[in-house]
Design a protein around this motif. Sequence first.
Motif, PDB file in Angstrom:
ATOM      1  N   ALA A  30       6.712  -7.733  -1.971  1.00 27.30           N
ATOM      2  CA  ALA A  30       6.675  -8.235  -3.344  1.00 27.30           C
ATOM      3  C   ALA A  30       5.762  -7.379  -4.218  1.00 27.30           C
ATOM      4  O   ALA A  30       6.098  -7.038  -5.355  1.00 27.30           O
ATOM      5  CB  ALA A  30       6.206  -9.687  -3.359  1.00 27.30           C
ATOM      6  N   GLN A  31       4.613  -7.006  -3.675  1.00 26.26           N
ATOM      7  CA  GLN A  31       3.682  -6.176  -4.445  1.00 26.26           C
ATOM      8  C   GLN A  31       4.235  -4.773  -4.692  1.00 26.26           C
ATOM      9  O   GLN A  31       4.114  -4.230  -5.789  1.00 26.26           O
ATOM     10  CB  GLN A  31       2.349  -6.085  -3.714  1.00 26.26           C
ATOM     11  CG  GLN A  31       1.613  -7.414  -3.619  1.00 26.26           C
ATOM     12  CD  GLN A  31       0.337  -7.281  -2.812  1.00 26.26           C
ATOM     13  OE1 GLN A  31      -0.671  -6.758  -3.297  1.00 26.26           O
ATOM     14  NE2 GLN A  31       0.374  -7.738  -1.575  1.00 26.26           N
ATOM     15  N   VAL A  32       4.865  -4.200  -3.662  1.00 23.55           N
ATOM     16  CA  VAL A  32       5.444  -2.867  -3.832  1.00 23.55           C
ATOM     17  C   VAL A  32       6.570  -2.913  -4.852  1.00 23.55           C
ATOM     18  O   VAL A  32       6.724  -2.003  -5.680  1.00 23.55           O
ATOM     19  CB  VAL A  32       5.948  -2.312  -2.486  1.00 23.55           C
ATOM     20  CG1 VAL A  32       6.652  -0.978  -2.681  1.00 23.55           C
ATOM     21  CG2 VAL A  32       4.786  -2.147  -1.513  1.00 23.55           C
ATOM     22  N   LEU A  89      -1.239   3.376  -2.169  1.00 22.51           N
ATOM     23  CA  LEU A  89      -1.138   2.220  -3.071  1.00 22.51           C
ATOM     24  C   LEU A  89      -2.273   1.231  -2.820  1.00 22.51           C
ATOM     25  O   LEU A  89      -2.813   0.637  -3.749  1.00 22.51           O
ATOM     26  CB  LEU A  89       0.215   1.528  -2.895  1.00 22.51           C
ATOM     27  CG  LEU A  89       1.444   2.274  -3.413  1.00 22.51           C
ATOM     28  CD1 LEU A  89       2.716   1.482  -3.111  1.00 22.51           C
ATOM     29  CD2 LEU A  89       1.333   2.531  -4.921  1.00 22.51           C
ATOM     30  N   VAL A  90      -2.640   1.054  -1.548  1.00 22.77           N
ATOM     31  CA  VAL A  90      -3.762   0.167  -1.224  1.00 22.77           C
ATOM     32  C   VAL A  90      -5.067   0.786  -1.707  1.00 22.77           C
ATOM     33  O   VAL A  90      -5.927   0.104  -2.296  1.00 22.77           O
ATOM     34  CB  VAL A  90      -3.799  -0.119   0.282  1.00 22.77           C
ATOM     35  CG1 VAL A  90      -5.050  -0.917   0.652  1.00 22.77           C
ATOM     36  CG2 VAL A  90      -2.548  -0.882   0.711  1.00 22.77           C
ATOM     37  N   ALA A  91      -5.237   2.085  -1.483  1.00 23.86           N
ATOM     38  CA  ALA A  91      -6.468   2.761  -1.907  1.00 23.86           C
ATOM     39  C   ALA A  91      -6.644   2.699  -3.415  1.00 23.86           C
ATOM     40  O   ALA A  91      -7.771   2.605  -3.925  1.00 23.86           O
ATOM     41  CB  ALA A  91      -6.448   4.214  -1.444  1.00 23.86           C
ATOM     42  N   ASP A  92      -5.531   2.726  -4.145  1.00 26.79           N
ATOM     43  CA  ASP A  92      -5.576   2.659  -5.614  1.00 26.79           C
ATOM     44  C   ASP A  92      -5.746   1.240  -6.135  1.00 26.79           C
ATOM     45  O   ASP A  92      -5.842   1.030  -7.352  1.00 26.79           O
ATOM     46  CB  ASP A  92      -4.294   3.250  -6.204  1.00 26.79           C
ATOM     47  CG  ASP A  92      -4.194   4.750  -6.005  1.00 26.79           C
ATOM     48  OD1 ASP A  92      -5.221   5.379  -5.717  1.00 26.79           O
ATOM     49  OD2 ASP A  92      -3.071   5.293  -6.132  1.00 26.79           O
ATOM     50  N   GLY A  93      -5.753   0.261  -5.242  1.00 24.75           N
ATOM     51  CA  GLY A  93      -5.907  -1.126  -5.666  1.00 24.75           C
ATOM     52  C   GLY A  93      -4.646  -1.751  -6.203  1.00 24.75           C
ATOM     53  O   GLY A  93      -4.689  -2.842  -6.778  1.00 24.75           O
ATOM     54  N   ARG A  94      -3.497  -1.120  -5.992  1.00 25.53           N
ATOM     55  CA  ARG A  94      -2.238  -1.642  -6.530  1.00 25.53           C
ATOM     56  C   ARG A  94      -1.543  -2.584  -5.560  1.00 25.53           C
ATOM     57  O   ARG A  94      -0.648  -3.331  -5.946  1.00 25.53           O
ATOM     58  CB  ARG A  94      -1.316  -0.486  -6.912  1.00 25.53           C
ATOM     59  CG  ARG A  94      -1.978   0.492  -7.887  1.00 25.53           C
ATOM     60  CD  ARG A  94      -1.066   1.655  -8.225  1.00 25.53           C
ATOM     61  NE  ARG A  94      -0.025   1.249  -9.166  1.00 25.53           N
ATOM     62  CZ  ARG A  94       0.958   2.050  -9.558  1.00 25.53           C
ATOM     63  NH1 ARG A  94       1.056   3.274  -9.064  1.00 25.53           N
ATOM     64  NH2 ARG A  94       1.855   1.631 -10.422  1.00 25.53           N
ATOM     65  N   VAL A  95      -1.928  -2.522  -4.290  1.00 27.15           N
ATOM     66  CA  VAL A  95      -1.381  -3.417  -3.269  1.00 27.15           C
ATOM     67  C   VAL A  95      -2.536  -3.956  -2.441  1.00 27.15           C
ATOM     68  O   VAL A  95      -3.425  -3.202  -2.044  1.00 27.15           O
ATOM     69  CB  VAL A  95      -0.374  -2.680  -2.357  1.00 27.15           C
ATOM     70  CG1 VAL A  95      -0.001  -3.542  -1.156  1.00 27.15           C
ATOM     71  CG2 VAL A  95       0.881  -2.287  -3.140  1.00 27.15           C
TER      72      VAL A  95
END
Length: 303
Positions: free
Chosen positions: A159-161, A261-267
């Motif tokens: 869902a986040q992606v 994406l996790v490192a960027d705080g987006r997921v």
Amino acid sequence: MSRVYVFNQLGGPEHEELVDRPVPTPGDGELLVAVRAAGVNPADAKIRAGGLGPDRDLPVAMGLEVAGVVAAVGDGVRDFAAGDEVLAPVRVGRGGFAEHTLVRAAHAVVKPAGISFVDAAVLPVAGTTAFDLTHQVEVDAGGTMLILGAGGGVGHLAAQVGRVRGLEVVGVASEAKRELVESTGATFVPSGAHFADAVRQLAPDGVDLVVDLVGGDALRQATVLATRPAGVVSAADGLVTRLGGSLRQRVPGALARITNLVADGRVDPHVTATFPLERAREALAVVESGHAAGKVVIEMVAP
């Protein structure tokens, strides 16, 4: 010696135990990883129940994804060195629920400093599955994605992606997981016999992408909602191919991309429970129950 969690017979959790084994030696192209955290997945229990067939040599070490520190490298490894922090999938039987394990260097990525070992540990399996399912069909930004099983470990990541891709996301899950689904920015629809009617009201022209993590009758109903059968992808049921859709296909570079994406705080991996290796049976039981809201991780104590 090094501890590892195994099952010694096919069947239920009563056949699981924590045992000692020699620290593995990395072969060509392999990394020896001192495990700091290991993700727990439904596939772990399915393998123990016989998902690999009856001829698998026993005991079988459990666990399919890890994050940790490289302890040694095998011949031919050029991109990693002892001391590097990495995350990687673990081949069946190598043992992710372990103090040490072996992974293929070609399948590992460097763990960014801003991601914890616990969060990183759920990306090699759950994270890449979510990334693959949401990227194997071309959908324009603004399109609609329907997720069956949106409250599970893969579903909430998908869902986040999808939101990162600019898609409108509709997530089907049990009422108990409403808050988790809505926290991703998705529109929640309760699972059950009438979920398709609710989705039709939200997307009267149909949905552009169906991500199936459930299978069975729910998959059949969701396929009818799709604007085209080829827009249906599944990680749960081979029935999807007979309905005109496709099973999950690997997307090149998926692990590095979901990690970024996790490192960027987006997921947000949304790890909701951690257990020490000594309590691996409890961790597996939580996931096997199907009631876990988010991801479950087994965490090792750093030496």
